[in-house]
Design a protein around this motif. Structure first.
Motif, PDB file in Angstrom:
ATOM      1  N   ASN A  82       4.219  -5.979 -39.869  1.00 21.10           N
ATOM      2  CA  ASN A  82       4.786  -6.998 -39.673  1.00 21.10           C
ATOM      3  C   ASN A  82       5.034  -8.233 -40.537  1.00 21.10           C
ATOM      4  O   ASN A  82       5.713  -9.138 -40.284  1.00 21.10           O
ATOM      5  N   THR A  83       4.292  -8.237 -41.556  1.00 20.18           N
ATOM      6  CA  THR A  83       4.068  -9.150 -42.582  1.00 20.18           C
ATOM      7  C   THR A  83       4.740  -8.886 -43.887  1.00 20.18           C
ATOM      8  O   THR A  83       4.512  -7.669 -44.237  1.00 20.18           O
ATOM      9  N   GLN A  84       5.723  -9.771 -44.421  1.00 20.83           N
ATOM     10  CA  GLN A  84       6.122  -9.453 -45.564  1.00 20.83           C
ATOM     11  C   GLN A  84       5.543 -10.521 -46.827  1.00 20.83           C
ATOM     12  O   GLN A  84       5.529 -11.454 -46.495  1.00 20.83           O
ATOM     13  N   GLY A 112       6.302 -13.840 -45.083  1.00 17.10           N
ATOM     14  CA  GLY A 112       7.003 -13.998 -43.785  1.00 17.10           C
ATOM     15  C   GLY A 112       6.442 -13.141 -42.611  1.00 17.10           C
ATOM     16  O   GLY A 112       5.373 -12.204 -43.074  1.00 17.10           O
ATOM     17  N   HIS A 113       6.301 -13.252 -41.548  1.00 18.13           N
ATOM     18  CA  HIS A 113       5.760 -12.368 -40.357  1.00 18.13           C
ATOM     19  C   HIS A 113       6.631 -12.543 -39.255  1.00 18.13           C
ATOM     20  O   HIS A 113       7.211 -13.281 -38.851  1.00 18.13           O
ATOM     21  N   SER A 123       8.472 -18.432 -45.103  1.00 18.11           N
ATOM     22  CA  SER A 123       7.966 -19.398 -46.102  1.00 18.11           C
ATOM     23  C   SER A 123       8.383 -19.181 -47.311  1.00 18.11           C
ATOM     24  O   SER A 123       8.487 -17.863 -47.666  1.00 18.11           O
ATOM     25  N   GLU A 124       8.326 -20.305 -48.104  1.00 19.64           N
ATOM     26  CA  GLU A 124       8.705 -20.215 -49.572  1.00 19.64           C
ATOM     27  C   GLU A 124       7.754 -21.283 -50.299  1.00 19.64           C
ATOM     28  O   GLU A 124       7.914 -22.393 -50.153  1.00 19.64           O
ATOM     29  N   GLY A 398      13.975 -12.977 -65.777  1.00 19.40           N
ATOM     30  CA  GLY A 398      13.758 -12.949 -64.417  1.00 19.40           C
ATOM     31  C   GLY A 398      13.370 -12.034 -63.666  1.00 19.40           C
ATOM     32  O   GLY A 398      13.823 -10.804 -63.927  1.00 19.40           O
ATOM     33  N   TYR A 399      12.871 -12.135 -62.074  1.00 17.68           N
ATOM     34  CA  TYR A 399      12.614 -10.948 -61.550  1.00 17.68           C
ATOM     35  C   TYR A 399      12.618 -11.448 -60.081  1.00 17.68           C
ATOM     36  O   TYR A 399      12.561 -12.760 -59.829  1.00 17.68           O
ATOM     37  N   GLN A 400      12.583 -10.396 -59.349  1.00 14.82           N
ATOM     38  CA  GLN A 400      12.498 -10.738 -57.789  1.00 14.82           C
ATOM     39  C   GLN A 400      11.892  -9.678 -57.216  1.00 14.82           C
ATOM     40  O   GLN A 400      11.869  -8.506 -57.560  1.00 14.82           O
ATOM     41  N   PHE A 401      10.975  -9.463 -55.957  1.00 14.55           N
ATOM     42  CA  PHE A 401      10.600  -8.459 -55.453  1.00 14.55           C
ATOM     43  C   PHE A 401      10.276  -8.745 -54.084  1.00 14.55           C
ATOM     44  O   PHE A 401      10.161  -9.829 -53.489  1.00 14.55           O
TER      45      PHE A 401
END
Length: 401
Positions: A82-84, A112-113, A123-124, A398-401
């Motif tokens: 449940n946590t990201q 996130g959760h 959150s960020e 740049g990247y994202q994951f």
């Protein structure tokens, strides 16, 4: 003869009885011995019962430990499921008239959760320019931290720090999602991206393809010292002055695949939070189209601020506006090219100020992976008045994951 045999049998029987009685008397324990035997047996029985109880307690304890282990394992599995965790980042090289610079511009982590089916947290956390504190260039910023609850399947409410629903890049600005090394100047200086605020927001779907966002949150705090530039007025929810809150509403249509059309309005009754009697209310109007059809792409955006009061009008900041148009073409799934025309003015209210800026960017994106991008673009400016042109070229990864 008969009598002799009878007497003989009688004597024999009597002898056997005497012998049997003597043997029985010899084997039978006394009363004291019997009592000792009974006590010994009782002790053995109690020991057996105690052993059975101890075994039962051990079994019960083992069962409890197993159950707790299962609960702990289930809890750990639930937490991880449940946590990201995610993030993005970008490194820029700018070779411009104003600077020649290498900068790891942003390093961002998402957390996130999902508490249950209807309640979640997001959150960020961002580090800009790699080093912060001690008069360094960088900043550590909390751009999002909110809890969201599903009122219904299609209606949601969130409270905390969130990105405002305005423009194309403000809510979706990960490097692989847009063309160009730097974010476009219209959404930096007029929107102003990245723009977040603390407050509460409702959002949801009102009809198939139609969605809305409406929120109340901290407002801007501009000043005459910055010529009432909206970007300098962002408070970033850091002991933000809440004398005058702002309200933002957006309507968005995504009824066809690859098409987004949206419009946003924001109102604040005092854009200086009561600090400047020569300034008053502020209105923001923004509309955009983001279209992707096959290999073709088109982004177009227009935004305008109207600020009330003699203070903004004196420096021409009572009107601040800008627009851009960006066609693009995906040559292959990994290669794409674009061109963008940008025009903006933070002192558009003064027709004689020569404050308008124009910029053209052309370039290429290469995606070795859908979440990783390499970028290159040329930049050409044609600024009016005393603003120097800032021409050159840029490279980025740049990247994202």
């Amino acid at each position: 003869m008969m009598n002799l045999r009878t007497n003989h049998c009688a004597w024999m029987c009597a002898a056997l009885l005497v012998i049997s009685g003597s043997a029985a008397s010899a084997e039978m324990p006394s009363h004291e011995e019997m009592w000792k035997i009974i006590q010994q047996q009782q002790r053995e029985i109690e020991a057996l019962k105690a052993g059975q109880k101890d075994n039962a307690e051990k079994v019960e304890a083992a069962v409890e430990v197993a159950e707790e282990s299962q609960k702990s394992a289930a809890g750990a599995a639930s937490w991880t499921e449940n946590t990201q965790i995610g993030g993005y980042g970008e490194l820029h090289y700018n070779n411009l008239d104003s600077k020649k610079e290498i900068d790891f511009h942003r390093f961002v982590l998402f957390f996130g959760h999902q508490f249950n089916d209807r309640l979640r947290f997001w959150s960020e956390l961002e580090l800009e320019h790699t080093v912060s504190g001690d008069d360094r260039n960088g900043d550590v910023q909390l751009e999002q931290a909110y809890v969201e609850y599903d009122l219904t399947a299609n209606q949601h409410v969130k409270g905390g720090i969130f990105l405002l629903p305005v423009g194309i890049l403000n809510q979706t600005h990960e490097p692989p999602t847009f063309y160009g090394v730097e974010r476009n100047p219209v959404e930096r200086n007029i929107i102003p991206t990245t723009w977040w605020a603390g407050g509460i927001e409702l959002n949801g779907e009102i009809a198939p393809g139609w969605s809305y966002d409406i929120g109340v949150h901290e407002g801007l705090e501009t000043s005459a010292g910055s010529n009432y530039a909206v970007r300098s007025g962002r408070q970033k929810t850091s002991e933000a002055n809440a004398n005058d809150l702002a309200s933002t509403g957006r309507i968005k249509w995504t009824g066809m695949p690859g098409i987004e059309l949206a419009a946003t309005v924001q109102y604040q009754s005092d854009v200086t939070q009561g600090e400047d009697p020569d300034a008053g209310h502020a209105w923001l109007f923004e509309t955009h189209a983001d279209i992707r059809r096959g290999p073709f792409g088109l982004r177009a955006l227009y935004a305008r601020w109207d600020l009330d009061g003699d203070g903004p009008e004196t420096v021409g900041a009572d009107e601040q506006e800008g627009f851009y148009i960006e066609p693009s073409y995906r040559i292959t799934p990994k290669w794409g090219v674009f061109a963008r025309y940008n025009q903006w003015d933070n002192q558009a209210g003064d027709g004689n100020s020569d404050s308008e800026k124009k910029q053209v960017n052309t370039g290429v994106n290469f995606w070795p992976h859908p979440d990783v991008v390499l970028k290159a673009d040329l930049q050409q400016q044609d600024n009016e008045g005393n603003s120097k042109n800032d021409n050159g070229w840029n490279l980025g990864v740049g990247y994202q994951f």
